[in-house]
Design an enzyme around this catalytic site. Structure first.
Site, PDB file in Angstrom:
ATOM      1  N   HIS A 199     -10.864  -5.325   0.034  1.00 51.42           N
ATOM      2  CA  HIS A 199     -10.413  -4.585   1.224  1.00 51.42           C
ATOM      3  C   HIS A 199     -11.142  -3.269   1.439  1.00 51.42           C
ATOM      4  O   HIS A 199     -10.723  -2.474   2.281  1.00 51.42           O
ATOM      5  CB  HIS A 199      -8.922  -4.286   1.151  1.00 51.42           C
ATOM      6  CG  HIS A 199      -8.045  -5.495   1.198  1.00 51.42           C
ATOM      7  ND1 HIS A 199      -7.473  -5.957   2.362  1.00 51.42           N
ATOM      8  CD2 HIS A 199      -7.663  -6.345   0.230  1.00 51.42           C
ATOM      9  CE1 HIS A 199      -6.749  -7.028   2.092  1.00 51.42           C
ATOM     10  NE2 HIS A 199      -6.850  -7.284   0.800  1.00 51.42           N
ATOM     11  N   LYS A 248      -2.506   5.639  11.666  1.00 55.78           N
ATOM     12  CA  LYS A 248      -3.086   5.039  10.463  1.00 55.78           C
ATOM     13  C   LYS A 248      -3.012   6.087   9.362  1.00 55.78           C
ATOM     14  O   LYS A 248      -2.696   7.254   9.642  1.00 55.78           O
ATOM     15  CB  LYS A 248      -4.541   4.626  10.703  1.00 55.78           C
ATOM     16  CG  LYS A 248      -5.378   5.720  11.381  1.00 55.78           C
ATOM     17  CD  LYS A 248      -6.763   5.225  11.812  1.00 55.78           C
ATOM     18  CE  LYS A 248      -6.779   4.404  13.080  1.00 55.78           C
ATOM     19  NZ  LYS A 248      -6.956   2.978  12.880  1.00 55.78           N
ATOM     20  N   ARG A 249      -3.285   5.730   8.106  1.00 59.85           N
ATOM     21  CA  ARG A 249      -3.300   6.730   7.052  1.00 59.85           C
ATOM     22  C   ARG A 249      -4.301   7.826   7.379  1.00 59.85           C
ATOM     23  O   ARG A 249      -5.280   7.585   8.096  1.00 59.85           O
ATOM     24  CB  ARG A 249      -3.645   6.075   5.708  1.00 59.85           C
ATOM     25  CG  ARG A 249      -2.488   5.357   5.083  1.00 59.85           C
ATOM     26  CD  ARG A 249      -1.315   6.261   4.810  1.00 59.85           C
ATOM     27  NE  ARG A 249      -1.567   7.036   3.615  1.00 59.85           N
ATOM     28  CZ  ARG A 249      -1.074   6.749   2.415  1.00 59.85           C
ATOM     29  NH1 ARG A 249      -0.258   5.723   2.256  1.00 59.85           N
ATOM     30  NH2 ARG A 249      -1.345   7.499   1.368  1.00 59.85           N
ATOM     31  N   LYS A 293     -11.578   7.992   8.536  1.00 59.27           N
ATOM     32  CA  LYS A 293     -10.960   7.511   9.780  1.00 59.27           C
ATOM     33  C   LYS A 293     -11.124   8.521  10.920  1.00 59.27           C
ATOM     34  O   LYS A 293     -10.854   8.218  12.072  1.00 59.27           O
ATOM     35  CB  LYS A 293      -9.480   7.205   9.553  1.00 59.27           C
ATOM     36  CG  LYS A 293      -9.246   6.064   8.544  1.00 59.27           C
ATOM     37  CD  LYS A 293      -7.754   5.795   8.368  1.00 59.27           C
ATOM     38  CE  LYS A 293      -7.436   4.839   7.215  1.00 59.27           C
ATOM     39  NZ  LYS A 293      -7.566   3.418   7.592  1.00 59.27           N
ATOM     40  N   THR A 325      -6.127  -2.918  11.282  1.00 56.77           N
ATOM     41  CA  THR A 325      -5.202  -3.874  11.882  1.00 56.77           C
ATOM     42  C   THR A 325      -4.395  -3.218  13.012  1.00 56.77           C
ATOM     43  O   THR A 325      -3.891  -3.921  13.884  1.00 56.77           O
ATOM     44  CB  THR A 325      -4.242  -4.474  10.825  1.00 56.77           C
ATOM     45  OG1 THR A 325      -3.794  -3.433   9.955  1.00 56.77           O
ATOM     46  CG2 THR A 325      -4.929  -5.544  10.007  1.00 56.77           C
ATOM     47  N   LYS A 371      -2.981  -4.651  16.779  1.00 54.34           N
ATOM     48  CA  LYS A 371      -1.608  -4.508  17.290  1.00 54.34           C
ATOM     49  C   LYS A 371      -1.617  -3.806  18.647  1.00 54.34           C
ATOM     50  O   LYS A 371      -0.890  -4.191  19.568  1.00 54.34           O
ATOM     51  CB  LYS A 371      -0.753  -3.716  16.291  1.00 54.34           C
ATOM     52  CG  LYS A 371      -0.546  -4.450  14.966  1.00 54.34           C
ATOM     53  CD  LYS A 371      -0.038  -3.544  13.858  1.00 54.34           C
ATOM     54  CE  LYS A 371      -0.241  -4.246  12.505  1.00 54.34           C
ATOM     55  NZ  LYS A 371      -0.076  -3.337  11.361  1.00 54.34           N
TER      56      LYS A 371
END
Ligand code: 26Q
Length: 801
Positions: free
Chosen positions: A346, A532-533, A538, A640, A644
């Site tokens: 991952h 998200k985290r 990110k 992910t 969504k």
């Protein structure tokens, strides 16, 4: 089931448990009673599923994951049992709201983020496809910490989710197994000349399973999620008389490690990994032996999946049982193991690859360590003639006094997959290139997916109803049928209905924002979401930089023609991730500044919602207009939340990273705002080592003003954090290329603003996102795992028509 029957059942439960009538019941009491009714509705099917499995003896998959993130289960179970509408109507009739009752349930948060939620989406899909698939993990007493903001800083509080009990789980005392730790293991030759392990010292802890039914979507299939909890073995009560000795035991399954990348070298973490692996493998072997087949045929009945490296000890533990308890020769045991195991990677972040010092391994799991040494030795021996020594030395399991968990997982599995096309390609060409040279046939891709039942049917009922009236209900069983929506791209009535559903969801979120933060937001503004985290890669900070740019634009020209926007963040930072916490503080202070600046005239709002989790995601995602997927290209394995948000009609601003690329391919360039460096360009910078953040800063006055704002007092109360951010960008040369991507990000944002102003066009883009989201259903992903990796088939008695 009729409404009246449901009501009778509910009434009788309330009587049984609390001796009360519906009218007197609190939401807590109603929740417990209703959950018990729901459980009794699938109790029969659950035991029938188990019986069918025993009779048919079809092959089963076991998904080993140190994290599962199911969220709340009440409405999801009602939906899958076909009772959701009935329950909603009943509660309405009784002047209660089902939502208020569902709200009582604790959000089951036994995971950090993407990886744990993926595991739960897969459990939902396995059952819904009628596939025999079990989950195996840890029953943490405390889930992921609860996040609070105090003066803009993240504070972590314990998540005591079991305090009021957990209705869904069933304790299976009779299925408990012993887990051995420590001691010394000597190899003694027996009468047949075979080396046998003899253990001296060490200790045994008991693993007790708690099973939760995973309810399939209207197909009577109930799979099992088995989570293990530690206990003192009955025979050893006396040895655990003191509080201290008990405490170290109870620590084992007390808490989930809250770092989603690099918690290093912690003994308890290693013990956790061995705990659920050993317990799970023992219970699988025990089950398999009941079927009365030779162990050499195990791979015809059993597939074991290693979700990231955390359960990589599956390899050595199955070897241990086959060798030590069942006397198989090494070669046979190894052939079985490799055929049974498969592994998903991952991450490509080098620092997140799991390694353990060998001394810790020897201390905690000495017999497994011996077996790993032998796997390592045989690996070098077997491939010595085929491959260069240097290659083998880079890929062996034990290197420089450390056990490399990914190497163990790859060498011990027949399949290695990444989670999006780009990610799987990078595994082959960069991260695991050495292994690809040795085992090219093992590598494959399985792009992630999401459970469209939870993320559309449950989370977004207004949109679900529009879909039903427009394209019929088949999408509820077959998400690919969302494609039918494409026929309505130019149908103003349908586009208007979609817009109305979105507005309804935005109004609901606006109300939640008002209640939880006191901030007023306008539901007709663009809701721009990044959830998200919190991680440097990110690039939440890039989002903040664009917000600051808009802020300055409006300061300079208060009438600037930008459509009002609400920027919404949800993110937890690992408690020890200092830099991520600094970003949280910065976002909160930027929010404070902008939300209270009258010259902005409510054109911009920034909302950072506390405690992002599955339940909050279900509120935010249906209300999103814009989806921020802005990681540095090559860094996000898949993502992910991108899927969504797309499913719920949000328009994506994205780099060409992870599954964003496949989303772009599915909907076309005109329906997504792509920006930024490509993965090739990022790697070219690495190769040439010629990136200069300062050069971008120097030549762009807009960028200068934005970056300076972190240290020049523009944003109050961030003296320390602002300096850290500033230094990360200029002093440490901007590891994630924010300054390079800033301009093209702002351009993409501008294109989005323009597109939104043309509502007809915007709704058509939104429609195309929904229509093409079927590809990213976890049903499709899991079907591919089932066909290509696990070789499992739907349980005959539960095949959907
Ligand atoms: C490792 C060692 C010690 C302690 C903790 C960990 C640890 C825990 C969790 C390491 C990693 C994680 C979680 C990783 C994760 O969630 N990765 C995400 O997986 C998603 C599902 O495949 C992808 O969509 C995301 O891109 C990826 O970041």
């Amino acid at each position: 089931m009729e409404k009246a029957t449901l009501q009778e059942l509910l009434e009788s439960r309330l009587k049984d448990i609390f001796s009360i009538e519906i009218a007197e019941a609190s939401p807590q009491e109603l929740f417990l009673a209703l959950a018990n009714v729901v459980k009794s509705c699938y109790a029969n099917d659950w035991s029938q599923t188990r019986k069918n499995l025993l009779v048919e003896q079809q092959k089963q998959a076991y998904y080993f994951s140190i994290e599962f993130l199911p969220g709340k289960l009440l409405k999801s179970n009602l939906l899958n049992l076909g009772l959701l509408d009935t329950a909603e109507e009943l509660f309405e009739e009784l002047s209660f709201s089902l939502d208020e009752v569902a709200e009582v349930e604790k959000d089951m948060a036994l995971g950090n983020g993407g990886l744990g939620r993926l595991a739960s989406c897969f459990m939902d899909s396995l059952a819904s496809l009628g596939l025999p698939g079990n989950g195996n993990g840890i029953r943490y007493n405390y889930g992921l910490f609860k996040q609070k903001f105090v003066d803009g800083h993240q504070v972590e509080l314990p998540d005591d989710w079991l305090r009021a009990g957990n209705v869904w789980e069933v304790r299976k005392e009779s299925k408990a197994v012993d887990i051995q730790y420590g001691g010394e293991v000597y190899l003694i030759e027996d009468e047949n000349g075979r080396l046998r392990p003899e253990r001296h010292g060490g200790y045994v802890w008991r693993a007790v399973p708690y099973d939760t039914g995973m309810v399939g979507y209207q197909n009577d299939m109930i799979n099992t999620l088995r989570l293990w909890s530690v206990e003192v073995p009955a025979a050893e009560e006396a040895n655990y008389a003191t509080i201290e000795s008990r405490r170290s035991l109870e620590d084992l399954t007390a808490v989930l490690y809250p770092d989603d990348s690099n918690e290093r070298g912690k003994k308890t973490r290693l013990m956790q990994e061995y705990f659920f692996v050993s317990a799970g493998i023992q219970s699988i072997v025990r089950y398999y032996l009941k079927l009365n087949h030779p162990l050499t045929m195990m791979s015809e009945k059993i597939a074991i999946h290693i979700n990231d490296t955390h359960p990589a000890l599956c390899v050595s533990e199955l070897m241990r049982l086959l060798l030590d308890d069942h006397d198989l020769p090494w070669e046979q045991a190894w052939a079985i193991t490799v055929k049974v195991m498969s592994y998903t990677n991952h991450t490509i972040m080098a620092e997140a690859l799991e390694k353990w010092p060998i001394d810790l391994f020897k201390e905690v799991i000495p017999r497994n360590y011996q077996i790993i040494e032998e796997i390592d030795r045989r690996y070098l021996e077997e491939y010595a003639e085929v491959h260069e020594a240097a290659l083998l030395n880079r890929t062996r399991i034990i290197i420089n006094g450390q056990v490399h968990m990914a190497h163990l997982a790859i060498i011990g599995s027949h399949s290695v997959n990444g989670v999006a096309k780009l990610h799987s390609d990078l595994l082959k060409s960069v991260v695991l290139h050495d292994f690809y040279l040795i085992f090219p046939e093992r590598f494959n891709n399985k792009t992630n997916g999401i459970a469209q039942r939870r993320w559309m049917q449950l989370a977004n009922q207004p949109l679900s109803k529009v879909l039903d009236t427009t394209i019929g209900k088949s999408w509820r069983h077959n998400p690919q049928d969302l494609q039918l929506l494409k026929n309505y791209q130019e149908d103003p009535t349908v586009l208007q209905r979609l817009a109305d559903a979105k507005l309804t969801n935005k109004q609901a979120l606006a109300e939640y924002i008002q209640q939880t933060t006191g901030i007023e937001v306008d539901p007709t503004a663009i809701f721009d979401v990044q959830i998200k985290r919190l991680h440097a890669y990110k690039r939440q900070l890039l989002n903040v930089m664009h917000i600051l740019k808009l802020y300055f634009d409006l300061k300079d020209e208060p009438q600037a023609p930008i459509h009002p926007r609400v920027f919404i963040f949800g993110a937890k930072a690992a408690p020890s991730y200092h830099y991520a916490k600094a970003i949280i503080k910065v976002i909160n202070e930027v929010a404070n500044l902008i939300n209270h600046d009258p010259t902005i005239n409510d054109k911009l709002k920034v909302v950072f919602l506390e405690n992002y989790n599955v339940t909050l995601a279900e509120r935010i995602i249906p209300a999103a207009d814009v989806s921020e997927q802005i990681s540095l290209a090559s860094k996000e394995a898949s993502g992910t939340s991108n899927m969504k948000l797309m499913l719920n009609g949000a328009v994506t601003i994205a780099t060409l990273d992870g599954a964003n690329i496949e989303i772009r391919d599915a909907i076309g360039d005109e329906n997504i705002a792509i920006f930024g460096l490509t993965e090739e360009e990022v790697y070219a910078y690495y190769a040439q080592q010629n990136y200069s953040a300062y050069a971008f800063y120097e030549e762009d006055p807009v960028l200068q003003r934005v970056v300076n704002a972190f240290i020049d007092g523009t944003i109050p109360n961030i003296e320390r954090e602002g300096r850290e951010v500033f230094d990360s960008l200029l002093k440490y040369n901007d590891e994630y290329f924010l300054l390079k991507d800033f301009k093209s990000y702002c351009d993409a944002q501008y294109r989005v603003d323009l597109a939104y102003k043309d509502q007809q066009r915007w709704q058509a883009i939104s429609l195309m996102n929904i229509a093409n989201a079927g590809k990213f259903s976890a049903d499709y992903t899991v079907q591919n795992y089932a066909d290509d990796i696990w070789q499992i088939e739907p349980l005959y008695a539960h095949v959907k028509e």
